[in-house]
Design an enzyme around this catalytic site. Structure first.
Site, PDB file in Angstrom:
ATOM      1  N   TYR A  40      37.422  41.798  37.518  1.00  0.00           N
ATOM      2  CA  TYR A  40      36.289  42.733  37.471  1.00  0.00           C
ATOM      3  C   TYR A  40      36.776  44.138  37.189  1.00  0.00           C
ATOM      4  O   TYR A  40      37.855  44.550  37.645  1.00  0.00           O
ATOM      5  CB  TYR A  40      35.602  42.816  38.834  1.00  0.00           C
ATOM      6  CG  TYR A  40      34.810  41.616  39.258  1.00  0.00           C
ATOM      7  CD1 TYR A  40      33.562  41.347  38.702  1.00  0.00           C
ATOM      8  CD2 TYR A  40      35.284  40.777  40.253  1.00  0.00           C
ATOM      9  CE1 TYR A  40      32.805  40.262  39.129  1.00  0.00           C
ATOM     10  CE2 TYR A  40      34.533  39.691  40.693  1.00  0.00           C
ATOM     11  CZ  TYR A  40      33.301  39.441  40.124  1.00  0.00           C
ATOM     12  OH  TYR A  40      32.558  38.374  40.547  1.00  0.00           O
ATOM     13  N   GLU A 160      25.821  33.905  46.993  1.00  0.00           N
ATOM     14  CA  GLU A 160      26.271  35.030  47.823  1.00  0.00           C
ATOM     15  C   GLU A 160      25.492  35.182  49.123  1.00  0.00           C
ATOM     16  O   GLU A 160      25.589  36.222  49.778  1.00  0.00           O
ATOM     17  CB  GLU A 160      26.134  36.339  47.031  1.00  0.00           C
ATOM     18  CG  GLU A 160      26.833  36.310  45.687  1.00  0.00           C
ATOM     19  CD  GLU A 160      27.259  37.682  45.213  1.00  0.00           C
ATOM     20  OE1 GLU A 160      28.201  38.245  45.757  1.00  0.00           O
ATOM     21  OE2 GLU A 160      26.600  38.187  44.299  1.00  0.00           O
ATOM     22  N   ASP A 197      29.884  39.159  49.973  1.00  0.00           N
ATOM     23  CA  ASP A 197      28.441  39.239  50.225  1.00  0.00           C
ATOM     24  C   ASP A 197      27.990  38.068  51.101  1.00  0.00           C
ATOM     25  O   ASP A 197      27.134  38.227  51.975  1.00  0.00           O
ATOM     26  CB  ASP A 197      27.662  39.218  48.896  1.00  0.00           C
ATOM     27  CG  ASP A 197      27.436  40.624  48.360  1.00  0.00           C
ATOM     28  OD1 ASP A 197      26.989  41.481  49.140  1.00  0.00           O
ATOM     29  OD2 ASP A 197      27.716  40.862  47.176  1.00  0.00           O
ATOM     30  N   HIS A 265      42.202  43.805  40.674  1.00  0.00           N
ATOM     31  CA  HIS A 265      43.243  44.750  40.248  1.00  0.00           C
ATOM     32  C   HIS A 265      44.234  44.005  39.354  1.00  0.00           C
ATOM     33  O   HIS A 265      44.534  42.821  39.606  1.00  0.00           O
ATOM     34  CB  HIS A 265      43.956  45.328  41.480  1.00  0.00           C
ATOM     35  CG  HIS A 265      44.823  46.504  41.167  1.00  0.00           C
ATOM     36  ND1 HIS A 265      46.098  46.365  40.650  1.00  0.00           N
ATOM     37  CD2 HIS A 265      44.593  47.839  41.282  1.00  0.00           C
ATOM     38  CE1 HIS A 265      46.619  47.567  40.463  1.00  0.00           C
ATOM     39  NE2 HIS A 265      45.727  48.489  40.827  1.00  0.00           N
ATOM     40  N   ASP A 312      46.558   4.112  42.260  1.00  0.00           N
ATOM     41  CA  ASP A 312      45.492   3.415  41.532  1.00  0.00           C
ATOM     42  C   ASP A 312      44.591   4.476  40.899  1.00  0.00           C
ATOM     43  O   ASP A 312      44.981   5.656  40.806  1.00  0.00           O
ATOM     44  CB  ASP A 312      44.753   2.384  42.399  1.00  0.00           C
ATOM     45  CG  ASP A 312      44.028   3.002  43.580  1.00  0.00           C
ATOM     46  OD1 ASP A 312      44.033   4.246  43.703  1.00  0.00           O
ATOM     47  OD2 ASP A 312      43.448   2.257  44.384  1.00  0.00           O
TER      48      ASP A 312
HETATM   49  C1  LIG Z   1      33.191  42.177  46.147  1.00  0.00           C
HETATM   50  C2  LIG Z   1      33.006  42.522  44.655  1.00  0.00           C
HETATM   51  O1  LIG Z   1      31.909  42.602  44.189  1.00  0.00           O
HETATM   52  S1  LIG Z   1      34.436  42.629  43.751  1.00  0.00           S
HETATM   53  C3  LIG Z   1      33.891  43.159  42.170  1.00  0.00           C
HETATM   54  C4  LIG Z   1      33.443  44.600  42.123  1.00  0.00           C
HETATM   55  N1  LIG Z   1      34.546  45.526  42.319  1.00  0.00           N
HETATM   56  C5  LIG Z   1      35.295  45.970  41.277  1.00  0.00           C
HETATM   57  O2  LIG Z   1      35.022  45.672  40.123  1.00  0.00           O
HETATM   58  C6  LIG Z   1      36.451  46.853  41.593  1.00  0.00           C
HETATM   59  C7  LIG Z   1      37.541  46.681  40.560  1.00  0.00           C
HETATM   60  N2  LIG Z   1      38.740  47.420  40.914  1.00  0.00           N
HETATM   61  C8  LIG Z   1      38.801  48.774  40.841  1.00  0.00           C
HETATM   62  O3  LIG Z   1      37.837  49.436  40.491  1.00  0.00           O
HETATM   63  C9  LIG Z   1      40.132  49.425  41.127  1.00  0.00           C
HETATM   64  O4  LIG Z   1      41.185  48.487  41.124  1.00  0.00           O
HETATM   65  C10 LIG Z   1      40.259  50.224  42.467  1.00  0.00           C
HETATM   66  C11 LIG Z   1      39.110  51.233  42.557  1.00  0.00           C
HETATM   67  C12 LIG Z   1      40.204  49.283  43.641  1.00  0.00           C
HETATM   68  C13 LIG Z   1      41.598  50.949  42.449  1.00  0.00           C
HETATM   69  O5  LIG Z   1      41.646  51.704  41.262  1.00  0.00           O
HETATM   70  P1  LIG Z   1      42.849  52.720  40.975  1.00  0.00           P
HETATM   71  O6  LIG Z   1      42.989  53.636  42.151  1.00  0.00           O
HETATM   72  O7  LIG Z   1      42.650  53.311  39.630  1.00  0.00           O
HETATM   73  O8  LIG Z   1      44.082  51.703  40.975  1.00  0.00           O
HETATM   74  P2  LIG Z   1      45.559  51.980  40.495  1.00  0.00           P
HETATM   75  O9  LIG Z   1      45.884  53.442  40.469  1.00  0.00           O
HETATM   76  O10 LIG Z   1      46.460  51.110  41.294  1.00  0.00           O
HETATM   77  O11 LIG Z   1      45.509  51.433  38.993  1.00  0.00           O
HETATM   78  C14 LIG Z   1      46.683  51.236  38.236  1.00  0.00           C
HETATM   79  C15 LIG Z   1      46.280  51.033  36.788  1.00  0.00           C
HETATM   80  O12 LIG Z   1      45.482  49.870  36.672  1.00  0.00           O
HETATM   81  C16 LIG Z   1      44.191  50.206  36.182  1.00  0.00           C
HETATM   82  N3  LIG Z   1      43.217  49.385  36.922  1.00  0.00           N
HETATM   83  C17 LIG Z   1      42.966  49.354  38.256  1.00  0.00           C
HETATM   84  N4  LIG Z   1      42.022  48.451  38.539  1.00  0.00           N
HETATM   85  C18 LIG Z   1      41.676  47.877  37.362  1.00  0.00           C
HETATM   86  C19 LIG Z   1      40.751  46.869  37.029  1.00  0.00           C
HETATM   87  N5  LIG Z   1      39.989  46.258  37.949  1.00  0.00           N
HETATM   88  N6  LIG Z   1      40.676  46.512  35.746  1.00  0.00           N
HETATM   89  C20 LIG Z   1      41.421  47.115  34.792  1.00  0.00           C
HETATM   90  N7  LIG Z   1      42.317  48.084  35.063  1.00  0.00           N
HETATM   91  C21 LIG Z   1      42.435  48.465  36.348  1.00  0.00           C
HETATM   92  C22 LIG Z   1      44.012  51.671  36.445  1.00  0.00           C
HETATM   93  O13 LIG Z   1      43.102  52.260  35.555  1.00  0.00           O
HETATM   94  C23 LIG Z   1      45.447  52.168  36.252  1.00  0.00           C
HETATM   95  O14 LIG Z   1      45.735  52.202  34.874  1.00  0.00           O
HETATM   96  P3  LIG Z   1      45.822  53.632  34.112  1.00  0.00           P
HETATM   97  O15 LIG Z   1      46.826  54.445  34.876  1.00  0.00           O
HETATM   98  O16 LIG Z   1      46.234  53.274  32.736  1.00  0.00           O
HETATM   99  O17 LIG Z   1      44.452  54.203  34.184  1.00  0.00           O
HETATM  100  C1  LIG Z   2      32.870  39.140  44.455  1.00  0.00           C
HETATM  101  C2  LIG Z   2      31.589  39.342  45.095  1.00  0.00           C
HETATM  102  O1  LIG Z   2      30.600  39.649  44.469  1.00  0.00           O
HETATM  103  C3  LIG Z   2      31.519  39.176  46.538  1.00  0.00           C
HETATM  104  O2  LIG Z   2      32.492  38.767  47.145  1.00  0.00           O
HETATM  105  O3  LIG Z   2      30.466  39.488  47.095  1.00  0.00           O
HETATM  106 MG   LIG Z   3      28.932  40.167  45.631  1.00  0.00          MG
END
Ligand SMILES: CC(=O)SCCNC(=O)CCNC(=O)[C@H](O)C(C)(C)COP(=O)(O)OP(=O)(O)OC[C@H]1O[C@@H](n2cnc3c(N)ncnc32)[C@H](O)[C@@H]1OP(=O)(O)O
Ligand SMILES: CC(=O)C(=O)O
Ligand SMILES: [Mg+2]
Length: 336
Positions: A40, A160, A197, A265, A312
């Protein structure tokens, strides 16, 4: 005489037939159903989009839902068409997670996705709680995408909540009934357990053991197997420490029957994909076991001794899945 597939490709087709899915036909060819890691990222975060495009990841999910603050929802939605038309995500399947269908955002998110000049392979729909919500989704896609001959859009729904788990089979049944041979605008081919969730919905406290999610994990796998869908396991939010725990959790998910796991991540991607990747030893063992089965089958024997254990048909079927996964991994590697 009962013979089973000897090559990985044959095994893949046999497995897809067993699973009732459409992978035997190759899905839409390039992407198949290889979904070991689903990464994500918030759709409006350009740096993360760029970063994602450099990663070797099976499935990239541009999130318009919980990774995006309410005030930024329009930014995430508006970013989608441009990201899809201007970013090369390599071999990755690309998905957009829209907002839940009972929010005012869902319709506009769908409009942006379906109206884009380059569509994603897949939409992920969170918090699908009832069959009626699934019907709403199919109706909305029909309205917004009147041409029934467009390239099919894959659909992964998220379970969820307690209500969503209760109605899971009815929800999948709507997908099966509405995705007919005549109208393949959307193909429901995946389930995601939104464990965080779901935990909130049942008032559970999250633990490293995930025991509070065991029933939901197993029920998600069972529904996915019944309807021939891929099953995608819970997310692990501890990306800065405890990566050994992530590896353990991913391996456990693979052993339980999941096809992949959600990640948040880049550091988590290779760990999870490796956990879902059969080892060379497992692949070699599976090949030898299938060969031995066929030799015994030719000689009229069903159950036989193989390297100290009884084998089997059920054991053979388990090992065909290893060959199926190996086949898909080889195809993915060939596309890099
Ligand atoms: C329960 C749920 O619903 S889960 C799904 C919804 N949540 C998400 O989508 C969150 C996705 N993850 C993120 O947004 C991020 O990983 C965070 C906010 C947790 C941390 O972000 P940062 O503080 O930027 O992490 P960090 O500094 O370690 O990142 C290192 C590199 O990886 C990149 N990166 C970090 N997370 C991601 C990701 N999910 N996808 C792509 N690239 C990423 C950063 O941009 C950085 O690259 P850059 O220096 O070229 O910009
Ligand atoms: C990934 C997600 O949407 C959840 O754990 O709720
Ligand atoms: Mg969710």
């Amino acid at each position: 005489m009962q013979r089973v597939a000897q090559t990985a490709i044959e095994a893949g087709k046999a497995y897809a037939r067993l699973a009732g899915g459409d992978a035997a036909a190759g899905g839409d060819g390039a992407i198949g159903l290889l979904r070991r890691a689903l990464l994500y990222l918030p759709a409006h975060d350009h740096r993360k989009v760029v970063k994602a495009s450099t990663l070797d990841v099976d499935l990239i999910c541009l999130d318009c839902e919980d990774a995006v603050a309410e005030a930024r929802k329009p930014d995430a939605r508006q970013a989608i068409p441009d990201i899809l038309s201007s970013t090369n995500f390599g071999r990755s399947e690309v998905a957009v997670r829209i907002n839940p269908v009972d929010t005012p955002h869902a319709w506009h998110d769908l409009e942006a996705v379906l109206g884009a000049s380059t569509r994603p392979h897949t939409i992920v729909v969170p918090k699908v709680d009832t069959p009626e919500q699934m019907e709403w989704l199919y109706d909305a896609v029909q309205t917004l995408s009147p041409d029934s001959n467009t390239k099919p859009l894959h659909l992964i729904t998220q379970v969820e909540s307690a209500v969503g788990l209760h109605f899971l089979h009815d929800i999948c049944q709507v997908g099966k009934d509405r995705g007919s041979a005549e109208d393949r605008r959307i193909i429901h081919d995946g389930l995601i357990l939104g464990g965080d969730d779901f935990a909130a919905s049942i008032r559970a406290r999250r633990t490293p053991s995930n025991r509070e999610l065991l029933l939901a994990r197993q029920q998600t796998i069972v529904a996915a197997a019944r309807f021939g869908l891929t099953a995608i396991d819970i997310v692990n939010i501890h990306y800065k420490q405890g990566l050994d725990l992530l590896e353990q959790e991913a391996s456990e998910g693979a052993e339980m029957g999941f096809d992949g796991k959600q990640v948040i991540h880049p550091v988590q991607v290779p760990i999870v994909q490796a956990a879902y990747h059969p080892t060379p030893q497992q692949i070699d063992y599976a090949r030898r076991l299938v060969d031995a089965f066929n030799a015994h089958s030719d000689a009229g024997t069903g159950a036989f001794e193989f390297e100290g254990t009884m084998v089997d048909m059920p054991t053979v079927r388990q090992h065909q899945q290893v060959l199926w996964m190996d086949n898909h991994l080889q195809a993915a590697a060939a596309q890099k």
